[in-house]
Design an enzyme around this catalytic site. Structure first.
Site, PDB file in Angstrom:
ATOM      1  N   ASP A  92       6.687  -7.280  11.216  1.00 36.03           N
ATOM      2  CA  ASP A  92       7.246  -7.054   9.888  1.00 36.03           C
ATOM      3  C   ASP A  92       7.626  -5.585   9.756  1.00 36.03           C
ATOM      4  O   ASP A  92       7.077  -4.716  10.434  1.00 36.03           O
ATOM      5  CB  ASP A  92       6.276  -7.475   8.799  1.00 36.03           C
ATOM      6  CG  ASP A  92       5.076  -6.550   8.668  1.00 36.03           C
ATOM      7  OD1 ASP A  92       4.374  -6.367   9.688  1.00 36.03           O
ATOM      8  OD2 ASP A  92       4.846  -6.003   7.572  1.00 36.03           O
ATOM      9  N   ASP A 123       8.634   1.157  14.557  1.00 39.09           N
ATOM     10  CA  ASP A 123       7.512   0.707  13.736  1.00 39.09           C
ATOM     11  C   ASP A 123       7.729  -0.738  13.298  1.00 39.09           C
ATOM     12  O   ASP A 123       8.243  -0.978  12.214  1.00 39.09           O
ATOM     13  CB  ASP A 123       7.398   1.630  12.523  1.00 39.09           C
ATOM     14  CG  ASP A 123       6.221   1.312  11.623  1.00 39.09           C
ATOM     15  OD1 ASP A 123       5.247   0.705  12.106  1.00 39.09           O
ATOM     16  OD2 ASP A 123       6.279   1.662  10.435  1.00 39.09           O
ATOM     17  N   GLU A 156       1.809  -6.341   8.028  1.00 34.04           N
ATOM     18  CA  GLU A 156       1.101  -5.062   8.057  1.00 34.04           C
ATOM     19  C   GLU A 156       1.667  -4.080   7.041  1.00 34.04           C
ATOM     20  O   GLU A 156       0.921  -3.358   6.374  1.00 34.04           O
ATOM     21  CB  GLU A 156       1.175  -4.466   9.463  1.00 34.04           C
ATOM     22  CG  GLU A 156       0.276  -3.249   9.680  1.00 34.04           C
ATOM     23  CD  GLU A 156       0.907  -1.935   9.260  1.00 34.04           C
ATOM     24  OE1 GLU A 156       0.161  -0.957   9.071  1.00 34.04           O
ATOM     25  OE2 GLU A 156       2.144  -1.881   9.127  1.00 34.04           O
ATOM     26  N   GLU A 157       2.981  -4.053   6.901  1.00 32.86           N
ATOM     27  CA  GLU A 157       3.605  -3.079   6.005  1.00 32.86           C
ATOM     28  C   GLU A 157       3.330  -3.377   4.534  1.00 32.86           C
ATOM     29  O   GLU A 157       3.432  -2.484   3.695  1.00 32.86           O
ATOM     30  CB  GLU A 157       5.126  -3.041   6.241  1.00 32.86           C
ATOM     31  CG  GLU A 157       5.542  -2.619   7.638  1.00 32.86           C
ATOM     32  CD  GLU A 157       5.295  -1.145   7.932  1.00 32.86           C
ATOM     33  OE1 GLU A 157       4.670  -0.467   7.089  1.00 32.86           O
ATOM     34  OE2 GLU A 157       5.714  -0.694   9.000  1.00 32.86           O
TER      35      GLU A 157
END
Length: 457
Positions: A92, A123, A156-157
């Protein structure tokens, strides 16, 4: 010098990594469905699962996590008595923000000036390709020396904790002897770095109301309480005159004892405009890695274009506080909530909603895995390993540390300062991808050998 066959193999695999990263970046896998359709994340998850299957991973599974997203798991067996290493990345990504600020489309991997640009390139979709490239190189040079688990997270973000909750309910799933988190980065290009600490995060949405509806500023302004003005006063109270974070009850005097960050380097990395001062006091490393830091992420208020001469009845903001190791994120949530309520002027009504939180993390850098990583980085880069902090958060680290207290956790990756993660024009250095893939391959080989020697195998 690095093993020539292994280094040559890694170099030969970089074009394949670029082609695959191009495919993976094309998915607008922002986990927030208010901004991008869930189908984009589901397509990215399916791509990751298929990539693992093609590498011979067994037990490949799409894990439906409690926050409504999917994480991808796979297991690649090595020698029967070998240790097990868990490799982590996430697919993500952050939203692209202002797409007009991108020099190329955010979801099209574009090569420019020796770098690959695209949202998630560093990222952390590039982190997944780093893992895959390292494993492929090992398989072509003597085979896989240990057992490998891979987990690729889907939220995660967003900080919604889906994978942490899932793993808590299935604690055997990610059990490993050591864990490599591929979501950090080198302190500067060409300087091999492990990250020893992560700041945690408290994320709050604050809403302020003062009137039943907006009022004409000419008729009522001057006496009617303005909710936007109240919100501005509240947010301003979170910093002192130097710009340092000042939340009632939260210590802001911590010191960092590791790698120094020179102010000139920071100004260059952060692209601070000439004549603009930095905020806070103390050393740069203190402010980044040892002290809390508040950020106003967004404000709900009328835009300049189309604004009317009105006293605002309501306003809102999303506020984040990064908290260093030694702090408790849940306690920080309580302190920030209390501070905002007490700072509200004129009896304004305040509603605070917790949107996410994650605890800080600190690693044991004296473990055997760190010794193996130091050797691998020295061989790959020809330089000694540096140890730095990271201001960002990876909440899963604390979950894994709690579930597997004997496991060693290392944080490496491709998110160096030049990558501009979370900003427009995020990019990846193909040279760093090559060297970090080589580093990881060397580490896995050295770690497996050291564990076998220790066991007398």
């Amino acid at each position: 010098m690095p093993s020539v066959p292994l280094a040559d193999t890694v170099a030969s695999l970089i074009p394949r990594a670029k082609a695959e990263l191009t495919e993976l970046v094309s998915f607008a896998s922002v986990a927030d469905e208010r901004q991008f359709p869930r189908s984009e994340s589901l397509r990215a998850a399916a791509w990751v699962a298929e990539a693992l299957r093609q590498e011979g991973f067994q037990e490949v599974a799409l894990l439906d996590t409690p926050d409504g997203t999917q994480s991808v798991y796979g297991f690649l067996p090595g020698p029967a008595d070998a240790p097990t290493v868990l490799l982590y990345a996430h697919y993500d990504v952050q939203p692209p923000l202002d797409e007009s600020a991108w020099l190329s489309p955010p979801f099209e991997l574009t090569e420019r000036d020796g770098r690959w640009y695209g949202r998630g390139a560093a990222d952390c979709k590039g982190g997944l390709l780093m893992h895959l490239t390292a494993l492929r190189a090992l398989k072509e040079n003597g085979g896989l020396p240990l057992n490998v688990k891979v987990i690729v997270e889907g939220s995660e973000e967003q900080g919604t904790g889906g994978l942490e909750q899932y793993v808590g309910r299935h604690p055997e799933l990610l059990a490993a002897d050591t864990i490599v988190i591929g979501d950090a980065g080198n302190f500067q290009a060409g300087l091999p770095t492990v990250t020893s600490s992560l700041r945690g995060m408290a994320l709050l949405e604050v809403r302020v109301a003062t009137l039943e509806g907006n009022l004409h500023s000419g008729q009522f302004g001057g006496a009617a309480p303005d909710a936007l003005a109240a919100l501005i006063r509240m947010l301003s109270s979170l910093r002192d005159e130097t710009g340092a974070t000042t939340i009632d009850g939260l210590d802001g005097t911590g010191r960092w004892s590791g790698l120094a960050y020179e102010e000139a380097d920071f100004r260059r990395d952060a692209k601070v405009l000439d004549g603009v001062e930095l905020v806070g006091t103390g050393e740069i490393a203190d402010r980044l890695w040892a002290r809390p830091s508040v950020t106003v992420l967004g404000i709900d208020a009328p835009p300049v274009v189309g604004a009317t001469p009105s006293v605002q009845a309501a306003a809102g903001a999303l506020v984040s506080v990064r908290v260093p190791a030694g702090f408790d994120a849940d306690k920080t949530v309580e302190l920030l909530t209390a501070h905002l309520r007490s700072a509200a002027p004129w009896g304004a009504r305040v509603e605070v909603t917790v949107r996410g939180s994650g605890q800080p993390f600190a690693a044991d850098t004296g473990s055997p895995a760190y010794e193996a990583m130091a050797d691998a980085m020295r061989e790959a880069y020809g330089r000694e390993m540096a140890v730095a902090g990271l201001g960002g958060s990876i909440p899963l680290c604390n979950t894994l540390a709690g579930l597997y207290p004997q496991a060693e956790i290392l944080l490496i990756g491709l998110c160096g300062p030049d990558a501009q993660i979370h900003a427009a024009n995020e990019s990846l250095s193909p040279r760093e991808l090559e060297l970090m893939s080589l580093t990881e391959a060397l580490f896995l080989r050295r770690y497996a050998a050291s564990q076998s020697a220790g066991l007398g195998v």
